[in-house]
Write a protein that holds these residues in place. Structure first.
Motif, PDB file in Angstrom:
ATOM      1  N   ARG A  38       0.962  -1.226   0.041  1.00 49.69           N
ATOM      2  CA  ARG A  38       0.120   0.098  -0.054  1.00 49.69           C
ATOM      3  C   ARG A  38       0.785   1.245   0.021  1.00 49.69           C
ATOM      4  NH1 ARG A  38      -4.591  -1.595   4.646  1.00 49.69           N
ATOM      5  NH2 ARG A  38      -5.687  -3.202   3.568  1.00 49.69           N
ATOM      6  N   THR A  39       2.173   1.242   0.070  1.00 46.94           N
ATOM      7  CA  THR A  39       2.988   2.173   0.178  1.00 46.94           C
ATOM      8  C   THR A  39       3.897   2.737  -0.940  1.00 46.94           C
ATOM      9  OG1 THR A  39       4.815   0.943   1.034  1.00 46.94           O
ATOM     10  CG2 THR A  39       3.248   1.966   2.711  1.00 46.94           C
ATOM     11  N   PHE A  40       3.347   2.151  -2.248  1.00 46.71           N
ATOM     12  CA  PHE A  40       4.061   2.324  -3.480  1.00 46.71           C
ATOM     13  C   PHE A  40       4.147   3.911  -3.745  1.00 46.71           C
ATOM     14  CE2 PHE A  40       5.532   1.273  -7.614  1.00 46.71           C
ATOM     15  CZ  PHE A  40       5.023   2.261  -8.722  1.00 46.71           C
ATOM     16  N   SER A  41       3.438   4.594  -3.533  1.00 49.78           N
ATOM     17  CA  SER A  41       3.329   6.073  -3.931  1.00 49.78           C
ATOM     18  C   SER A  41       4.267   7.071  -2.865  1.00 49.78           C
ATOM     19  CB  SER A  41       1.976   6.856  -3.909  1.00 49.78           C
ATOM     20  OG  SER A  41       1.400   6.582  -2.739  1.00 49.78           O
ATOM     21  N   SER A  42       4.591   6.090  -1.924  1.00 50.27           N
ATOM     22  CA  SER A  42       5.732   6.872  -0.975  1.00 50.27           C
ATOM     23  C   SER A  42       7.303   6.938  -1.303  1.00 50.27           C
ATOM     24  CB  SER A  42       5.593   6.186   0.414  1.00 50.27           C
ATOM     25  OG  SER A  42       4.191   6.424   0.820  1.00 50.27           O
ATOM     26  N   TYR A  43       7.486   5.984  -2.363  1.00 52.17           N
ATOM     27  CA  TYR A  43       8.846   5.760  -2.765  1.00 52.17           C
ATOM     28  C   TYR A  43       9.227   6.190  -4.257  1.00 52.17           C
ATOM     29  CZ  TYR A  43       8.901   2.913   1.271  1.00 52.17           C
ATOM     30  OH  TYR A  43       8.691   2.295   2.641  1.00 52.17           O
ATOM     31  N   ALA A  44      10.367   6.697  -4.449  1.00 58.91           N
ATOM     32  CA  ALA A  44      10.925   6.938  -6.021  1.00 58.91           C
ATOM     33  C   ALA A  44      11.136   5.453  -6.203  1.00 58.91           C
ATOM     34  CB  ALA A  44      12.002   7.871  -5.669  1.00 58.91           C
ATOM     35  N   MET A  45      11.116   5.411  -7.648  1.00 55.58           N
ATOM     36  CA  MET A  45      11.166   4.197  -8.445  1.00 55.58           C
ATOM     37  C   MET A  45      12.152   4.292  -9.402  1.00 55.58           C
ATOM     38  SD  MET A  45       9.318   1.747  -6.680  1.00 55.58           S
ATOM     39  CE  MET A  45       9.407   0.489  -7.837  1.00 55.58           C
ATOM     40  N   GLY A  46      12.655   3.183  -9.904  1.00 54.72           N
ATOM     41  CA  GLY A  46      13.757   3.291 -10.881  1.00 54.72           C
ATOM     42  C   GLY A  46      14.193   2.280 -11.571  1.00 54.72           C
ATOM     43  N   TRP A  47      14.859   2.228 -12.668  1.00 58.02           N
ATOM     44  CA  TRP A  47      15.297   1.147 -13.617  1.00 58.02           C
ATOM     45  C   TRP A  47      16.688   1.003 -13.701  1.00 58.02           C
ATOM     46  CZ3 TRP A  47      12.159  -2.730 -15.366  1.00 58.02           C
ATOM     47  CH2 TRP A  47      10.693  -2.411 -15.499  1.00 58.02           C
ATOM     48  N   PHE A  48      17.513  -0.077 -13.365  1.00 58.03           N
ATOM     49  CA  PHE A  48      18.667  -0.414 -13.548  1.00 58.03           C
ATOM     50  C   PHE A  48      18.922  -1.530 -14.776  1.00 58.03           C
ATOM     51  CE2 PHE A  48      20.917   1.873 -10.002  1.00 58.03           C
ATOM     52  CZ  PHE A  48      19.864   2.339  -9.532  1.00 58.03           C
ATOM     53  N   ARG A  49      20.104  -1.606 -15.074  1.00 59.81           N
ATOM     54  CA  ARG A  49      20.525  -2.808 -16.070  1.00 59.81           C
ATOM     55  C   ARG A  49      21.865  -3.039 -15.799  1.00 59.81           C
ATOM     56  NH1 ARG A  49      20.940   0.344 -22.095  1.00 59.81           N
ATOM     57  NH2 ARG A  49      23.101   1.301 -21.727  1.00 59.81           N
ATOM     58  N   GLN A  50      22.108  -4.366 -16.230  1.00 61.17           N
ATOM     59  CA  GLN A  50      23.346  -5.083 -16.308  1.00 61.17           C
ATOM     60  C   GLN A  50      23.636  -5.701 -17.668  1.00 61.17           C
ATOM     61  OE1 GLN A  50      23.899  -7.564 -12.920  1.00 61.17           O
ATOM     62  NE2 GLN A  50      26.194  -7.656 -12.938  1.00 61.17           N
ATOM     63  N   PRO A  51      24.696  -5.093 -18.497  1.00 56.99           N
ATOM     64  CA  PRO A  51      24.913  -5.566 -19.798  1.00 56.99           C
ATOM     65  C   PRO A  51      25.823  -6.900 -19.248  1.00 56.99           C
ATOM     66  CG  PRO A  51      25.366  -3.361 -19.422  1.00 56.99           C
ATOM     67  CD  PRO A  51      24.973  -3.865 -18.201  1.00 56.99           C
ATOM     68  N   PRO A  52      25.826  -7.917 -20.184  1.00 59.46           N
ATOM     69  CA  PRO A  52      26.629  -8.736 -20.294  1.00 59.46           C
ATOM     70  C   PRO A  52      28.119  -8.904 -19.856  1.00 59.46           C
ATOM     71  CG  PRO A  52      25.467  -9.189 -22.318  1.00 59.46           C
ATOM     72  CD  PRO A  52      25.083  -7.660 -21.688  1.00 59.46           C
ATOM     73  N   GLY A  53      28.472  -9.277 -18.598  1.00 61.88           N
ATOM     74  CA  GLY A  53      29.961  -9.054 -18.365  1.00 61.88           C
ATOM     75  C   GLY A  53      30.299  -7.683 -17.609  1.00 61.88           C
ATOM     76  N   LYS A  54      29.247  -7.003 -17.242  1.00 60.57           N
ATOM     77  CA  LYS A  54      29.554  -5.652 -16.877  1.00 60.57           C
ATOM     78  C   LYS A  54      28.795  -5.293 -15.523  1.00 60.57           C
ATOM     79  CE  LYS A  54      30.374  -3.673 -21.294  1.00 60.57           C
ATOM     80  NZ  LYS A  54      29.761  -2.420 -22.329  1.00 60.57           N
ATOM     81  N   GLU A  83      24.025  -0.891 -13.892  1.00 56.43           N
ATOM     82  CA  GLU A  83      24.318   0.732 -14.093  1.00 56.43           C
ATOM     83  C   GLU A  83      22.924   1.370 -14.034  1.00 56.43           C
ATOM     84  OE1 GLU A  83      26.263   1.109 -17.711  1.00 56.43           O
ATOM     85  OE2 GLU A  83      24.493   0.299 -18.976  1.00 56.43           O
ATOM     86  N   PHE A  84      22.682   2.507 -13.626  1.00 51.09           N
ATOM     87  CA  PHE A  84      21.485   3.221 -13.507  1.00 51.09           C
ATOM     88  C   PHE A  84      21.087   3.534 -15.030  1.00 51.09           C
ATOM     89  CE2 PHE A  84      18.488   6.312 -11.815  1.00 51.09           C
ATOM     90  CZ  PHE A  84      18.792   7.447 -12.862  1.00 51.09           C
ATOM     91  N   VAL A  85      19.699   3.587 -15.010  1.00 50.86           N
ATOM     92  CA  VAL A  85      19.073   3.921 -16.302  1.00 50.86           C
ATOM     93  C   VAL A  85      18.294   5.227 -16.095  1.00 50.86           C
ATOM     94  CG1 VAL A  85      17.488   3.109 -17.865  1.00 50.86           C
ATOM     95  CG2 VAL A  85      19.366   1.518 -17.050  1.00 50.86           C
ATOM     96  N   ALA A  86      17.222   4.982 -15.098  1.00 49.18           N
ATOM     97  CA  ALA A  86      16.235   6.067 -14.925  1.00 49.18           C
ATOM     98  C   ALA A  86      15.559   6.043 -13.749  1.00 49.18           C
ATOM     99  CB  ALA A  86      15.273   6.105 -16.148  1.00 49.18           C
ATOM    100  N   ALA A  87      15.127   7.029 -13.258  1.00 54.08           N
ATOM    101  CA  ALA A  87      14.302   7.151 -11.838  1.00 54.08           C
ATOM    102  C   ALA A  87      13.045   8.352 -11.934  1.00 54.08           C
ATOM    103  CB  ALA A  87      15.352   7.578 -10.631  1.00 54.08           C
ATOM    104  N   ILE A  88      12.240   8.012 -11.107  1.00 48.62           N
ATOM    105  CA  ILE A  88      11.186   8.844 -10.966  1.00 48.62           C
ATOM    106  C   ILE A  88      10.850   8.948  -9.520  1.00 48.62           C
ATOM    107  CG2 ILE A  88       9.496   7.049 -11.452  1.00 48.62           C
ATOM    108  CD1 ILE A  88       7.663   8.836 -13.176  1.00 48.62           C
ATOM    109  N   ASN A  89      10.362  10.223  -9.228  1.00 52.44           N
ATOM    110  CA  ASN A  89      10.062  10.354  -7.813  1.00 52.44           C
ATOM    111  C   ASN A  89       8.757  10.041  -7.600  1.00 52.44           C
ATOM    112  OD1 ASN A  89       8.314  12.621  -8.806  1.00 52.44           O
ATOM    113  ND2 ASN A  89       9.061  14.169  -7.485  1.00 52.44           N
ATOM    114  N   TRP A  90       8.038  10.355  -6.162  1.00 52.75           N
ATOM    115  CA  TRP A  90       7.092   9.448  -5.818  1.00 52.75           C
ATOM    116  C   TRP A  90       5.737   9.885  -6.565  1.00 52.75           C
ATOM    117  CZ3 TRP A  90       3.071  12.200  -3.658  1.00 52.75           C
ATOM    118  CH2 TRP A  90       3.158  13.767  -3.611  1.00 52.75           C
ATOM    119  N   SER A  91       5.838  11.199  -6.841  1.00 48.98           N
ATOM    120  CA  SER A  91       4.617  11.705  -7.821  1.00 48.98           C
ATOM    121  C   SER A  91       4.824  11.607  -9.246  1.00 48.98           C
ATOM    122  CB  SER A  91       4.357  13.329  -7.425  1.00 48.98           C
ATOM    123  OG  SER A  91       5.365  14.045  -7.867  1.00 48.98           O
ATOM    124  N   GLY A  92       5.796  11.295  -9.597  1.00 53.25           N
ATOM    125  CA  GLY A  92       6.108  11.446 -11.056  1.00 53.25           C
ATOM    126  C   GLY A  92       6.122  12.777 -11.692  1.00 53.25           C
TER     127      GLY A  92
END
Length: 123
Positions: A27-43, A46-55
């Motif tokens: 029930r607390t999803f909207s209380s947190y910033a969310m983001g995406w990370f990625r891991q390329p093969p053998g690396k 790394e950070f890709v993108a983030a969005i704050n609680w309200s968008g």
């Protein structure tokens, strides 16, 4: 911990598009910033993108600016990553992330990650 379940990965040709989604429980999803990370093969991961609680505020890694768009729907407890103009170097396991507070911080030491979804871009 709040489970994060990613979907939408797959194989796409260079120049194509994919949309990743991440569903969170609780029930607390909207209380947190969310983001995406990625891991390329053998690396490292790394950070890709983030969005704050309200968008209202988003942050992107330089290598995806203008190509990827992060968004969220707090009513549905989901965060998405629209990926356009994909390149072979975008090939990686992409993981959804929940930050420890309502705003993105590059120094956050308490990020919680999902299991990830594979994105493969062929040339």
């Amino acid at each position: 911990q709040v489970p994060l379940v990613e979907s939408g990965g797959g194989l796409v040709q260079a120049g194509g598009s994919l949309r990743l989604s991440c569903a969170a429980s609780g029930r607390t999803f909207s209380s947190y910033a969310m983001g995406w990370f990625r891991q390329p093969p053998g690396k490292e991961r790394e950070f890709v993108a983030a969005i704050n609680w309200s968008g209202g505020t988003t942050n992107y890694a330089d290598f995806v600016k203008g190509r990827f768009t992060i968004s969220r729907d707090n009513a549905k407890n989901t965060v998405s990553l629209q990926m356009n103009s994909l390149k072979p170097e975008d090939t990686a396991v992409y993981a959804c992330a929940r930050y420890s507070g309502p705003r993105y911080s590059a120094d956050d030491l308490s990020i919680y990650w999902g299991q990830g979804t594979q994105v493969t871009v062929s040339s």
